[in-house]
Design a protein around this motif. Structure first.
Motif, short mmCIF file in Angstrom:
data_model
loop_
_atom_site.label_atom_id
_atom_site.label_comp_id
_atom_site.label_asym_id
_atom_site.label_seq_id
_atom_site.Cartn_x
_atom_site.Cartn_y
_atom_site.Cartn_z
N PRO A 98 -8.47 2.37 -7.23
CA PRO A 98 -7.41 3.63 -8.26
C PRO A 98 -7.18 4.19 -7.12
CG PRO A 98 -9.64 3.30 -9.20
CD PRO A 98 -10.01 1.70 -7.70
N PRO A 99 -6.11 5.35 -6.98
CA PRO A 99 -6.14 6.50 -5.81
C PRO A 99 -7.11 7.63 -5.97
CG PRO A 99 -4.24 5.84 -6.98
CD PRO A 99 -5.13 4.92 -7.61
N LEU A 100 -7.20 7.60 -5.06
CA LEU A 100 -8.37 9.13 -4.95
C LEU A 100 -7.80 9.94 -5.37
CD1 LEU A 100 -11.03 8.40 -2.30
CD2 LEU A 100 -11.11 7.66 -4.57
N ILE A 101 -6.27 9.96 -5.51
CA ILE A 101 -5.31 11.42 -5.64
C ILE A 101 -4.49 10.98 -6.88
CG2 ILE A 101 -5.30 12.37 -3.38
CD1 ILE A 101 -2.66 10.79 -2.27
N ASP A 102 -3.84 11.94 -7.34
CA ASP A 102 -2.20 12.45 -8.65
C ASP A 102 -1.41 11.53 -7.71
OD1 ASP A 102 -0.97 11.85 -10.19
OD2 ASP A 102 -0.94 13.79 -10.80
N VAL A 103 -0.66 10.48 -8.00
CA VAL A 103 0.04 10.13 -6.82
C VAL A 103 1.58 9.66 -7.67
CG1 VAL A 103 -0.76 7.71 -5.26
CG2 VAL A 103 -0.38 7.39 -8.07
N ILE A 130 -3.32 9.93 2.96
CA ILE A 130 -2.76 11.12 2.51
C ILE A 130 -4.38 11.82 1.68
CG2 ILE A 130 -2.34 13.08 0.02
CD1 ILE A 130 0.32 11.39 0.49
N GLU A 131 -5.33 10.45 1.35
CA GLU A 131 -6.55 10.72 0.89
C GLU A 131 -7.21 11.24 2.10
OE1 GLU A 131 -6.59 7.07 -2.78
OE2 GLU A 131 -7.50 7.01 -0.55
N LEU A 132 -7.16 10.69 2.87
CA LEU A 132 -7.48 11.17 4.96
C LEU A 132 -7.39 12.20 5.28
CD1 LEU A 132 -9.74 9.90 6.74
CD2 LEU A 132 -7.87 9.14 7.98
N LEU A 133 -6.28 12.82 5.47
CA LEU A 133 -6.01 14.24 5.41
C LEU A 133 -6.44 15.28 4.71
CD1 LEU A 133 -2.43 13.87 6.64
CD2 LEU A 133 -4.69 14.42 7.79
N ALA A 163 -6.02 1.58 2.09
CA ALA A 163 -4.79 0.83 1.95
C ALA A 163 -4.58 -0.75 1.80
CB ALA A 163 -3.63 1.27 3.71
N LEU A 164 -5.90 -1.88 2.74
CA LEU A 164 -5.52 -2.76 1.73
C LEU A 164 -6.65 -2.62 0.25
CD1 LEU A 164 -5.32 -5.49 1.92
CD2 LEU A 164 -8.09 -6.06 3.23
N GLN A 165 -7.51 -1.46 0.34
CA GLN A 165 -8.13 -1.17 -1.19
C GLN A 165 -7.19 -1.53 -2.23
OE1 GLN A 165 -11.11 1.68 -0.36
NE2 GLN A 165 -12.20 -0.15 0.54
N LEU A 166 -6.34 -0.15 -1.66
CA LEU A 166 -4.64 0.35 -2.54
C LEU A 166 -3.66 -0.92 -2.98
CD1 LEU A 166 -4.33 3.50 -1.13
CD2 LEU A 166 -5.44 3.28 -3.43
N PRO A 169 6.44 11.13 -3.86
CA PRO A 169 8.12 10.20 -3.76
C PRO A 169 8.36 9.01 -3.59
CG PRO A 169 8.17 11.74 -1.85
CD PRO A 169 6.57 12.24 -3.14
N TYR A 170 6.92 8.63 -2.59
CA TYR A 170 7.05 6.87 -2.53
C TYR A 170 5.55 6.25 -3.23
CZ TYR A 170 5.03 10.19 0.80
OH TYR A 170 4.01 10.79 1.79
N LYS A 171 5.20 5.67 -3.07
CA LYS A 171 3.98 4.79 -4.11
C LYS A 171 3.32 3.87 -2.61
CE LYS A 171 4.09 6.88 -8.23
NZ LYS A 171 4.75 7.92 -6.75
N ASP A 172 3.39 3.92 -1.46
CA ASP A 172 2.64 3.18 0.18
C ASP A 172 1.82 2.75 -0.36
OD1 ASP A 172 4.03 1.30 2.57
OD2 ASP A 172 2.62 2.88 2.86
#
Length: 104
Positions: A35-40, A54-57, A27-30, A44-47
């Motif tokens: 850049p996120p590893l998923i399509d955000v 989600i990336e971990l899951l 989360a600190l990196q983001l 519905p949120y950009k937290d």
């Protein structure tokens, strides 16, 4: 010990402390512009914390946990190998607690 046998000296799940450290670090990196590893775009949120969870899951984080062996040496174990069903349910419950309409 035979060369054919792989010795597993680690617990086959992440501890709550490891989960917090992994999600917090990502989360600190983001938050600092990684850049996120998923399509955000469809989220519905950009937290950053939610995105990290989600990336971990989804098993996308290229991180490893350093585990100590019984002989004193260390082993690096990929996070994706340590994510148990209990860990997944816990992380999903965190996402659910932020809002029932927020699905990934």
């Amino acid at each position: 010990m035979s060369d054919n046998i792989v010795q597993r000296v680690y617990q086959a799940r992440l501890t709550r402390f490891e989960l917090a450290r992994i999600v917090g670090a990502r989360a600190l990196q983001l938050a600092h512009g990684a850049p996120p590893l998923i399509d955000v775009s469809n989220l519905p949120y950009k937290d950053p914390v939610a995105i990290a969870i989600i990336e971990l899951l989804k098993g996308l984080l290229p991180m490893s946990v350093k585990r100590r062996k019984s002989d004193g040496s260390f082993e690096l174990v990929p996070v994706s190998r340590l994510l148990s069903g209990d860990n997944k349910r816990y992380l999903e419950s965190i996402l659910d607690s932020w809002g029932k309409d927020r699905r990934y």
